[in-house]
Design a protein around this motif. Structure first.
Motif, PDB file in Angstrom:
ATOM      1  N   TYR A 162       0.828  -1.200   0.000  1.00  0.00           N
ATOM      2  CA  TYR A 162       0.000   0.000   0.000  1.00  0.00           C
ATOM      3  C   TYR A 162       0.869   1.259   0.000  1.00  0.00           C
ATOM      4  O   TYR A 162       0.572   2.225  -0.704  1.00  0.00           O
ATOM      5  N   SER A 163       1.961   1.233   0.777  1.00  0.00           N
ATOM      6  CA  SER A 163       2.875   2.379   0.767  1.00  0.00           C
ATOM      7  C   SER A 163       3.479   2.568  -0.617  1.00  0.00           C
ATOM      8  O   SER A 163       3.614   3.695  -1.100  1.00  0.00           O
ATOM      9  N   GLU A 164       3.854   1.457  -1.257  1.00  0.00           N
ATOM     10  CA  GLU A 164       4.387   1.538  -2.621  1.00  0.00           C
ATOM     11  C   GLU A 164       3.348   2.138  -3.570  1.00  0.00           C
ATOM     12  O   GLU A 164       3.665   3.002  -4.388  1.00  0.00           O
ATOM     13  N   LYS A 165       2.098   1.706  -3.434  1.00  0.00           N
ATOM     14  CA  LYS A 165       1.028   2.236  -4.288  1.00  0.00           C
ATOM     15  C   LYS A 165       0.873   3.737  -4.078  1.00  0.00           C
ATOM     16  O   LYS A 165       0.749   4.501  -5.037  1.00  0.00           O
ATOM     17  N   LEU A 166       0.888   4.175  -2.803  1.00  0.00           N
ATOM     18  CA  LEU A 166       0.737   5.600  -2.523  1.00  0.00           C
ATOM     19  C   LEU A 166       1.903   6.414  -3.085  1.00  0.00           C
ATOM     20  O   LEU A 166       1.706   7.514  -3.610  1.00  0.00           O
ATOM     21  N   LEU A 167       3.116   5.877  -2.969  1.00  0.00           N
ATOM     22  CA  LEU A 167       4.286   6.614  -3.453  1.00  0.00           C
ATOM     23  C   LEU A 167       4.345   6.665  -4.979  1.00  0.00           C
ATOM     24  O   LEU A 167       4.815   7.634  -5.553  1.00  0.00           O
ATOM     25  N   LYS A 168       3.882   5.605  -5.641  1.00  0.00           N
ATOM     26  CA  LYS A 168       3.953   5.561  -7.105  1.00  0.00           C
ATOM     27  C   LYS A 168       2.717   6.140  -7.784  1.00  0.00           C
ATOM     28  O   LYS A 168       2.730   6.383  -8.980  1.00  0.00           O
ATOM     29  N   ALA A 169       1.646   6.367  -7.022  1.00  0.00           N
ATOM     30  CA  ALA A 169       0.409   6.863  -7.618  1.00  0.00           C
ATOM     31  C   ALA A 169       0.604   8.233  -8.248  1.00  0.00           C
ATOM     32  O   ALA A 169       0.040   8.529  -9.297  1.00  0.00           O
ATOM     33  N   LYS A 170       1.399   9.069  -7.614  1.00  0.00           N
ATOM     34  CA  LYS A 170       1.690  10.397  -8.146  1.00  0.00           C
ATOM     35  C   LYS A 170       3.183  10.471  -8.415  1.00  0.00           C
ATOM     36  O   LYS A 170       3.956  11.050  -7.634  1.00  0.00           O
ATOM     37  N   ALA A 171       3.591   9.886  -9.524  1.00  0.00           N
ATOM     38  CA  ALA A 171       5.011   9.747  -9.826  1.00  0.00           C
ATOM     39  C   ALA A 171       5.731  11.081  -9.983  1.00  0.00           C
ATOM     40  O   ALA A 171       6.926  11.172  -9.726  1.00  0.00           O
TER      41      ALA A 171
END
Length: 135
Positions: A28-37
């Motif tokens: 989930y942290s990875e998703k949050l960090l990569k969501a707004k590249a």
């Protein structure tokens, strides 16, 4: 014997649950960090860590409200501050790994860090590796 087995099963289930929650949290942290590249990693870290600060303050007020009377850092010495700084830098490094690589790279980096720590402990402190570390 039945009591030992049930304790073993309970411990095993808690271990699996801990691994599952850690994996979900990492993904989930990875998703949050990569969501707004295009967004700055520093801004993303500030947003993510502000939630951690908020929840920890709420937990502290709930469990130990008088901690604010003597100050949050009462009892801290040089080594305690060093551990806090080390953990903060570790969190920043993990955020960079999750943003620019992935969760699997984080797991491999963690395993490598454990091996390096074991090797340094054997050389610097004359420690012997334990069987748990080999697992």
């Amino acid at each position: 014997s039945d009591r030992k087995f049930s304790g073993f099963m309970f411990g095993s289930m808690l271990t699996v649950l801990s691994c599952l929650l850690s994996a979900v949290g990492g993904l989930y942290s990875e998703k949050l960090l990569k969501a707004k590249a295009t967004e700055s990693i520093h801004l993303q870290n500030a947003i993510l860590y502000s939630w951690g600060v908020l929840f920890n303050i709420v937990g502290t007020v709930y469990h130990d409200p008088e901690v604010f009377e003597d100050g949050l850092f009462k009892g801290y010495n040089f080594w305690a501050v060093t551990v806090v700084i080390n953990n903060a830098l570790n969190g920043l490094a993990i955020s960079a790994i999750l943003k620019y690589a992935d969760n699997i790279a984080r797991v491999y980096a963690h395993a490598c860090a454990m091996i390096v720590t074991m090797l340094l402990s054997t050389v610097l402190f004359n420690e012997t590796p334990t069987p748990q570390l080999a697992l």
